[in-house]
Write a protein that holds these residues in place. Sequence first.
Motif: not given
Length: 476
Positions: A102-104, A306, A333, A335-337, A339-340, A357-358
Amino acid sequence: MKILFVTSEVHPLLKTGGLADVSASLPAALQGLGEDVRLLIPGYSQVLDKLESKRTVATFGVFSGQPEVRLLSAKMPQTGVPVYVLDAPLYFCRVAGPYQYELGGDWPDNAMRFGMLSKVAAMLGSASSPIGWQADIVHCNDWQSGLAPAYLQLTQAAHAKSVMTIHNMAFQGNFDSNWLKPLDLPQSCFDMHGVEFHGQLSFLKAGLHYADRIVTVSPTYAREIQTTEMGYGLQGLLAVRNGDVSGILNGIDEDEWDPATDPHLTAHYDVGDLAPKAEGKRALQQRLGLEVNAQSPLLGVVSRLTYQKGLDMLLECLPKLLDGGAQLVVLGSGEADLEKRYLQLAERYPGRVSVTVRFDEALSHQIMAGADIFLMPSRFEPCGLNQMYGMRYGTPPVVRRTGGLADSVADASLPDGTGFVFDEADAAMLYRVIESAIGSYRDKKQFERIQLNGMRRDVGWRSSAQQYRDLYRMIV
Ligand code: ADP
Ligand code: GLC
């Protein structure tokens, strides 16, 4: 010909990207050509849940010291293509993604999980096949099945020929060399002329070294990966094997992606009548909380978020485009950055930007139909399917001239133009081409010509499936 198509994901059982779409539609097209093609996939929980009428066809050991596995047989939901499922719950029945938790982070035992998939593929392609059916061709896809050609070459028994399709060179499956032993690979193959790559065991390198033929998913990408810039260190090997490398452009499933019948849409349309497309736009704007405005050019993105997809470049030019009256819808969805930053943009532009984001199959179809212009400014793109979905849905794509995008989209300046093409991976260039796409959107007649060209373009599998069949025949 008996063909085993080995893949780590297949729509509609499990999908993270285009590989799943190709794994569903190419085997179906080959079956349509009269070939005996069967899939081999891992038994993830989602796969076991979704597949009906499974029966066990064999129970056997794969690697010493590991529990026995079961091979289940079933049929793919829509196409009826036979599928073998590698049922090894210890390895595949896990919460979270097929490759990552889950955390990638990557599952720490991915080498064992996909080594096992590769080994079973090779077993089904050898004279000692545990199921009484032996493939003539083992068709591997990406690093997850990259060890299969190695196992085939290393077996003493009579065995199938192998084809390795590269869907993305950026993912190589490189692991510590300690995995050789548990994966039953002899030390002798840990060599430059074998599975070794910069001191590691590389699944993709193994596939490229041992497979009888190498294919990638577009002719342009086949050339690009033989260069230093885009070869990820494997360009030398590809140059040596140049005569065995070809590019075959992916097709799309024209039934699944058809604006005239798509069950995810409420308003259907075709080349004879584009008018209902406007209703799809209105419904999308309403559903996503965008201002309902027929005149605002609605830009669409459906993508993994990405670096590959160039969506950081897009972020740079969006404020000017939005201030100029455009709207944006994003589904993706990754890369966290990224998405943010996209979520922040949506906060800054309420009613003008929607970001989801899904993973949402239905919404992806609704965006293809409801947007006016589809954006895909990839830095590199082995093939890309979304630009083809966009063309088929009368939503001309903006693409960079790279890989399969270069091979599938003709620029609007040409008489048969189907989209808007730019060259440099640069935000200013991207801004300019989107501006010109919007300019053409405002000229209804000109835009309709581009839409119709795209909708009429042949993006099905017919010709490409035949090319795969010719290739199989040649090596068998
Ligand atoms: P890639 O395989 O590199 O991600 P492709 O264009 O070949 O790119 O294929 C992407 C596939 O995944 C398409 O079918 C696209 O619609 C789908 N997709 C990507 N992200 C999402 C998402 N968030 N929700 C639904 N579908 C998605
Ligand atoms: C990969 C590539 C994409 C291609 C897909 C199917 O995910 O990134 O370009 O369309 O595989 O071949």
